[in-house]
Design an enzyme around this catalytic site. Sequence first.
Site, PDB file in Angstrom:
ATOM      1  N   LEU A  70       0.830  -1.217   0.000  1.00  0.00           N
ATOM      2  CA  LEU A  70       0.000   0.000   0.000  1.00  0.00           C
ATOM      3  C   LEU A  70       0.862   1.264   0.000  1.00  0.00           C
ATOM      4  CD1 LEU A  70      -2.893  -1.075   2.407  1.00  0.00           C
ATOM      5  CD2 LEU A  70      -2.805  -1.176  -0.099  1.00  0.00           C
ATOM      6  N   ASP A 158       9.533  -9.032   2.968  1.00  0.00           N
ATOM      7  CA  ASP A 158       9.163  -9.125   1.555  1.00  0.00           C
ATOM      8  C   ASP A 158       9.814  -8.053   0.688  1.00  0.00           C
ATOM      9  OD1 ASP A 158       7.593 -10.344  -0.576  1.00  0.00           O
ATOM     10  OD2 ASP A 158       6.643  -8.398  -0.678  1.00  0.00           O
ATOM     11  N   ASP A 312       0.019  -9.666  -4.613  1.00  0.00           N
ATOM     12  CA  ASP A 312       1.290  -8.929  -4.643  1.00  0.00           C
ATOM     13  C   ASP A 312       1.098  -7.574  -5.344  1.00  0.00           C
ATOM     14  OD1 ASP A 312       3.924  -8.232  -4.272  1.00  0.00           O
ATOM     15  OD2 ASP A 312       4.749  -9.717  -5.654  1.00  0.00           O
TER      16      ASP A 312
END
Lengths: 439, 301
Positions: A70, A158, A312
């Site tokens: 985000l 990530d 993703d």
Amino acid sequence: MKSILIRGGQLIDPSTGTDSNRDLLLRDGRVAAVDLPGQLDALAQIENATRIDASGAIVAPGLIDIHVHLREPGQGYKETIASGTRAAAAGGFTSVCAMPNTSPVNDSPDTTRWMLSPERQPAVRVFPIAAATLGSLGETLTDYAALHEAGAVAVSDDGKPIFSDAMMQQCLLAAAAVGLPVIQHAEDTRLTQNASMHAGALAFRLGLKGMPAEAESRIVERDIALLANIPNGHLHVAHLSTASALEAVRRAKRSGLHVTCEVTPHHFALTEEAVGDYNTHAKMSPPLRSESDRAALIEGLLDGTVDAIATDHAPHAIHEKEQEFERAPNGILGLETALGISLLVLHRQHGMALSRVLALLSTQPARLLKLEHRGSLEVSSFADVAIFSKEEQWKFRVNESKSKSRNSPFDGWILPGRILLTISEGHIAHEALPLAGNA
Amino acid sequence: MPPLRRSRLLAKRRVALLFYESSTRTRTSFELAAKSLGADTVLVSALSSSIEKGESLKDTGITLRSLGAECIILRHPNSGAPYLLARSTGLPILNAGDGTHEHPTQALLDLRTILFRLSARNRLSDAIAPLNSGVLRGVRIAIVGDILHSRVARSNALLLPRLGAQVIFCGPKELLPDNAAGIGPGVSVERTLEHALANADVVMMLRIQRERLAGLQLDLEDYTARYQLNPERLARHAPDVLVMHPGPMIRGLEITSEVADGPNSAIMDQVQHGTAIRMALLSRALQSRLANTSKEKQKRS
């Protein structure tokens, strides 16, 4: 007291195995009742419920995406929590799990709480995933107990892997102690330096350095070996993309380890061929793989090895993607096309039952990250609902996306599964057509 | 060499040379080709321009277009950069080498060299003109050396089989991956130089790009011992082979001076054919553009 009656729809709830015509009454942000068509009309009238006509449409638990970017804090020019969650709602998602590679990295309870503040104006529920190591630098563990307490639902670095064996072992141990999964971006970066697409004949022809499948499978195999010695550990493999890594997960599951994995719609819908004339909207990490990898992923989705579909969703500004292929950043949008692509490829092309597709997009991801009372339309669950028309074809136009970015390879695709209405905890988060009227 | 004859074919047309990498042959050849057709050229190189200040390829292209450039000749270190420039500007782009992808004008001048030299020796099955898809049928072309990083190798491997030739890539694993033959039909991989030579009508030697060897396990001495084209190898395995090299050569490494300057060598022919090829490409790019523009004007009026 605020109520909504959803009438006349085909209710599919994978959590209870329901697939039949049912009406649904929502009250105060929760599911209040599920009953035969017409049975809830009287009650709804008493409660002066908003009536939604869902005839001809599918009524399902709100979708859950356990892997989105985000971009807040720090990269609001790509996306904000507000814009990203509006895109989520437009795609039928009512819960999204936000990866920590923001600026600063979400490695502290303060940042986690900042993301959860109502001031971010989220359209749907956001669940932060905290960094597994400080700054995601792979050197020092973050405070998992405090992050969990602040609202984090998993830990992950990530964007890059937790690389050293010793550090990954520490992460798994510490996460197991507080009951959080470790989400691994499996990439042996020693094999992917300066690489920008899948290693294969096409990368050779295009003169691009390739990322070999082993870069993913080696880390997955290493992590599984570490997990075998950690009771109660939960390893979740993010955006799994290769046949070899999938096989490693399949074997680990058979041997009883708590290993789960997610696959993205782009990895099961597209192959390396989508790179074409250096289309940066087909550039992501892990890269689009070979046709045999894609076929293996679909097999894994069908046979249950794959636990969840995750997007993703990775917005990037136009000027960042309008660069030389090797210089452009990795990642594409995903929230608004996930349901359509999943229905097209899995349901239409490969005959997966609709309830299975929806389980992969809601019930199963909710269980993976222990998002309680979500991914279900049982009474007392959160009133998270996606209503979509299964048959109606629609065209995805990226210029109409709710995201701030435009980096999708699916622009112009004709897809099934048009989202008509998304309800997040009893509030209408997205409405394609005015469906609601008072009872 | 005869004095440059100036044609008026592209008089007053503006051609920009946009070079992000150094170049001797290609840049000079393009510039002379444009000038000999009467076009005005302007050179923009990465150093000494706003590129140094971080201006993007897109903005650089748009700026050149606004300054009147009708065609851009691009050399760029990233594979695929010409596609981006073409999409950004809508102008005809001539690729003067992009990363490790392609160097198409080099392949065309190599083709022209092969056609001239082999037809002089009556080695071609058909007459050169008109060019047809069988003109190089039965001709075997070995491309030797650092195939992995060579845009010349890729462009030749994509072009020559379309005219019937067989391309044999030759080099060690570090510089020639097994999947290289997958680039297209008519391409095979051979690890031993002697075998490749024994089967070849033409051999193209490639430069070892020292700047790209970082991280590769390659012993240069061993490479030279196995893959250098020297008089002994030539005499023993391919006494009649046509020797080519796109340049720049590293004499004493992939090729010795005796071979480079010897009777089998077509290396200087290659350079000369380059200008003709680039003149043809420039006139094609700019004249079709002119034709399109005048059609559009007619439509509007």
